[in-house]
Motif scaffolding. Sequence first.
Motif, PDB file in Angstrom:
ATOM      1  N   ALA A  16       0.828  -1.208   0.000  1.00  0.00           N
ATOM      2  CA  ALA A  16       0.000   0.000   0.000  1.00  0.00           C
ATOM      3  C   ALA A  16       0.859   1.253   0.000  1.00  0.00           C
ATOM      4  CB  ALA A  16      -0.927   0.003   1.210  1.00  0.00           C
ATOM      5  N   THR A  20       1.863   5.685  -2.661  1.00  0.00           N
ATOM      6  CA  THR A  20       1.571   6.992  -2.066  1.00  0.00           C
ATOM      7  C   THR A  20       1.493   8.050  -3.140  1.00  0.00           C
ATOM      8  OG1 THR A  20       3.934   7.291  -1.718  1.00  0.00           O
ATOM      9  CG2 THR A  20       2.661   6.445   0.139  1.00  0.00           C
ATOM     10  N   TYR A  48      -4.264   2.931  -7.322  1.00  0.00           N
ATOM     11  CA  TYR A  48      -3.756   2.141  -6.194  1.00  0.00           C
ATOM     12  C   TYR A  48      -3.051   2.999  -5.150  1.00  0.00           C
ATOM     13  CZ  TYR A  48      -4.672  -1.732  -9.369  1.00  0.00           C
ATOM     14  OH  TYR A  48      -5.268  -2.625 -10.225  1.00  0.00           O
ATOM     15  N   GLN A  50      -3.209   5.115  -1.906  1.00  0.00           N
ATOM     16  CA  GLN A  50      -4.115   5.234  -0.771  1.00  0.00           C
ATOM     17  C   GLN A  50      -4.511   6.688  -0.493  1.00  0.00           C
ATOM     18  OE1 GLN A  50      -5.697   2.963   0.649  1.00  0.00           O
ATOM     19  NE2 GLN A  50      -4.526   1.133   1.128  1.00  0.00           N
ATOM     20  N   THR A  54      -8.375   8.160  -0.651  1.00  0.00           N
ATOM     21  CA  THR A  54      -9.013   8.825   0.488  1.00  0.00           C
ATOM     22  C   THR A  54      -9.533  10.205   0.101  1.00  0.00           C
ATOM     23  OG1 THR A  54      -7.589   7.631   2.043  1.00  0.00           O
ATOM     24  CG2 THR A  54      -8.662   9.624   2.854  1.00  0.00           C
ATOM     25  N   SER A 127      -4.753  -2.172  -1.890  1.00  0.00           N
ATOM     26  CA  SER A 127      -5.434  -0.883  -1.744  1.00  0.00           C
ATOM     27  C   SER A 127      -6.678  -0.990  -0.862  1.00  0.00           C
ATOM     28  CB  SER A 127      -5.809  -0.323  -3.122  1.00  0.00           C
ATOM     29  OG  SER A 127      -6.744  -1.152  -3.766  1.00  0.00           O
ATOM     30  N   ARG A 131      -9.338  -0.490   4.723  1.00  0.00           N
ATOM     31  CA  ARG A 131     -10.653  -0.012   4.284  1.00  0.00           C
ATOM     32  C   ARG A 131     -11.735  -1.073   4.476  1.00  0.00           C
ATOM     33  NH1 ARG A 131     -10.039   1.578  -1.585  1.00  0.00           N
ATOM     34  NH2 ARG A 131     -12.131   2.406  -1.259  1.00  0.00           N
TER      35      ARG A 131
END
Length: 383
Positions: A16, A20, A48, A50, A54, A127, A131
């Motif tokens: 993950a 970035t 992919y 994160q 968000t 990903s 969540r």
Amino acid sequence: MIKKLLSGMIILASAAILFTDCSNDEPKKLKTKKGVKLKYALNPDSIYRQGSITKALAVATPAQKNESRKLFMNGLDLLVNKNNAKASVEFFKEAIYYYPDEKSYSHLFDAYLRNNELALADSTNASLVGRIEYSETSFNSALISAAKQDEGMVISNLESAIMEGFAFKDRVVNEKLFEFMKDNQSFQSLLISNFGDDKLIRMKLYTAFLKSFPDLELPFEVTNDSVRSFNYDKYINYDFAMFVPGMENGRFSRDVSNEYIYVGKFKTERGMALVYKSMEMMGDTLNPIATNVVIYDSVGTIVSNETIACYCSPLESKACMINKDHSIDVKVYTTKWEMDPLEKGYAGNKIVGVEEKEKLKFVVNKENKLEEVSKKEAVASSQ
């Protein structure tokens, strides 16, 4: 065992972190069928990442969410009904660009897995870390390991999933990817020790089901102007279908025809009451939406089920108030249109008024069931 669990979590977390935010996240535009330019909430290059996911979830508009749902349903039709995983991928991806909710990612993972695109399935699963439940991402890792026929990693990932609360026996027993493991002693031991007692599994499922519902603060009201609201972020997992009336109607209809979201829960004297909403998804406009309260006994058996609020049709709706004493007041409304929408449709039509038609009252009786009381009793109890 703990080392295996930590190792699995570190691998997923590392995957993950690799994604970035490091690129331009300016969403692209797409010309829709209606000629309206609608921006993506998520840049396709950031599918992919994160941080980008968000951010997109926070800024997505109702129009973007609606477009996402249409694309998702098309993808789901291809994946579930037409068994065409390859063709479904592009629909799920574009649904994600408009609104990157966990459901689209979960089905994209399934499509990649069915199509044996395991590296992409692994990235999609990464990903989802943080969540969805960690038990689910660990189970997804077990599926990828099974597709690679890596027996050791299948066992390790399944053990991690079970330690994190995975209790879905049927998904393990009926999974074709695990068939090559049927003679593996460690696999058989894992099944017997963790899934051998059906009553115990049901209790684990019921406990997990209750955990997914927030506590309601009573009194709780569903107003007439809110009966059509439907929060796409609060889906009830279809693994809990045995606890929700209406979800056990066949694989395709469960996934495509209706959607279910949780509202909240409250304790009764002899069990638990859960409030959820369901929407009929197949209609093009003004989809019917119902708010139900279901009462369960201590082991998760349904005792009572009642629709307490709804956008029943363009002509009728119901609102409700759940009181502190667990009684429920329901008001039935009639919607008056300038022209009958069932004959003239909705284009150019207008609502000219809403009238209260009837009052109903329900109480929880000694058998822990919802019971409608007479109008005379309802009036007396309200005074």
